[in-house]
Write a protein that holds these residues in place. Structure first.
Motif, PDB file in Angstrom:
ATOM      1  N   ALA A  58       0.685  52.830  52.484  1.00  0.00           N
ATOM      2  CA  ALA A  58      -0.704  53.605  52.624  1.00  0.00           C
ATOM      3  C   ALA A  58      -1.270  53.653  51.295  1.00  0.00           C
ATOM      4  CB  ALA A  58      -0.178  54.886  53.227  1.00  0.00           C
ATOM      5  N   SER A  59      -2.817  53.397  51.360  1.00  0.00           N
ATOM      6  CA  SER A  59      -3.541  53.626  49.947  1.00  0.00           C
ATOM      7  C   SER A  59      -4.708  54.302  50.592  1.00  0.00           C
ATOM      8  CB  SER A  59      -3.803  52.222  49.640  1.00  0.00           C
ATOM      9  OG  SER A  59      -4.861  51.554  50.289  1.00  0.00           O
ATOM     10  N   ASP A  60      -5.508  54.303  49.534  1.00  0.00           N
ATOM     11  CA  ASP A  60      -7.042  55.147  49.889  1.00  0.00           C
ATOM     12  C   ASP A  60      -7.682  54.325  50.899  1.00  0.00           C
ATOM     13  OD1 ASP A  60      -6.133  57.185  48.192  1.00  0.00           O
ATOM     14  OD2 ASP A  60      -7.304  56.420  46.439  1.00  0.00           O
ATOM     15  N   PHE A  61      -7.126  53.026  51.140  1.00  0.00           N
ATOM     16  CA  PHE A  61      -8.206  52.092  51.893  1.00  0.00           C
ATOM     17  C   PHE A  61      -7.706  51.832  53.305  1.00  0.00           C
ATOM     18  CE2 PHE A  61      -8.940  51.234  47.546  1.00  0.00           C
ATOM     19  CZ  PHE A  61     -10.286  51.256  47.213  1.00  0.00           C
ATOM     20  N   GLY A  62      -6.508  52.211  53.629  1.00  0.00           N
ATOM     21  CA  GLY A  62      -5.720  52.134  54.728  1.00  0.00           C
ATOM     22  C   GLY A  62      -4.387  52.284  54.684  1.00  0.00           C
TER      23      GLY A  62
END
Length: 285
Positions: free
Chosen positions: A178-182
């Motif tokens: 999981a990251s800030d982009f998905g």
């Protein structure tokens, strides 16, 4: 009779108080114990003090494990997990607790490099509290043997050959990146990648820079041994002794120090063995 009238009694009381205060200030959470040290390896504690680990040494919550260009470090964790830290890696044990309760947790911070993580009872029974954090993404698990890797942008000379970001190779089980982009799910035999400024994605093949070491067979053997041990220790487990079925912890097996007892070809013979800490209680989930 008063302490003032008996100097010896007063001295004993003061000594006991001093020892108590000292112990309270120096209490450290034992996260695991070193099973193998090879090449250039050091540990830096939360206050910045450095030490060179030896087989049998404790690894503590807050320690950062540093492996140089020829280094490798194996640690058996208190929940019967196992980590093999590879060369050119900096890994911090950010948070760790293995008391056999629902608050048990294992949080690692990977600043650079890679390690192989075989989860123990925390990963098996309390998965939401296991994380590997990197600067670009967080990796969660579903009862797993996996290999997180992080390439820092500052360390990259050829961006096309070694794209910076977080990677995770899954050998068994599964992970979430999981990251800030998905968010993506990574299944066995897959590799996930979280770029610094783009959505995570699965890669079509294993990147060439993923390392394998001469100790892979040893790691696989420890995986099998520790997984069996978790099943035996779990209260009510199918293979548990009578004591375990009543919620009591059986003795550790004879292989607790490693397949070679900590003194075989996979260990540094120069290192002295130290007494192992008492095993934590079995999970109560």
């Amino acid at each position: 009779m008063t302490a003032k009238s008996h100097p010896i009694l007063l001295s004993v009381l003061l000594l006991m108080l001093g020892l108590g205060c000292g112990n309270a200030a120096e209490i450290a959470v034992i996260a695991g114990q070193v099973e193998l040290v090879e090449g250039g390896v050091k540990i830096v504690d939360g206050k910045g003090a450095e030490r060179v680990p030896r087989v049998g040494d404790h690894v503590l919550e807050g320690d950062t494990l540093h492996c140089g260009k020829d280094g490798e470090l194996h640690v058996r964790m208190q929940d019967d997990a196992f980590i093999a830290v590879r060369a050119n890696t900096q890994l911090k044990i950010a948070s760790y607790q293995a008391k056999g309760t629902e608050s048990d947790s294992a949080v690692f911070s990977l600043f650079k490099g890679t390690f192989r993580s075989i989860t123990g009872w925390i990963g098996k029974l309390n998965r939401k509290n296991y994380q590997v954090q990197t600067p670009s993404a967080t990796i969660g698990i579903r009862g797993t043997d996996h290999e997180p890797l992080y390439i820092a942008e500052i360390d990259v000379e050829d961006v096309d050959a070694n794209p910076p970001g977080a990677y995770d190779k899954v050998n068994s089980g599964g992970t979430l990146i999981a990251s800030d982009f998905g968010v993506i799910e990574v299944a066995p035999e897959q590799v996930g990648y979280a770029p610094l400024r783009a959505a995570p994605r699965l890669l079509p093949k294993l990147p060439a820079f993923y390392p394998r070491t001469k100790h892979e067979r040893r790691i696989d053997e420890r995986k099998d041994q520790l997984q069996r041990h978790i099943d035996e220790r779990a209260p009510g487990g199918s293979g548990a002794p009578d004591g375990a079925k009543q919620g009591k912890l059986p003795d550790r097996p004879k292989d607790a120090a490693g397949p070679d007892g900590g003194n075989g070809p996979d260990s540094n013979r120069r290192h002295e063995r130290r007494q192992r800490p008492p095993p934590p209680p079995p999970p109560k989930f």
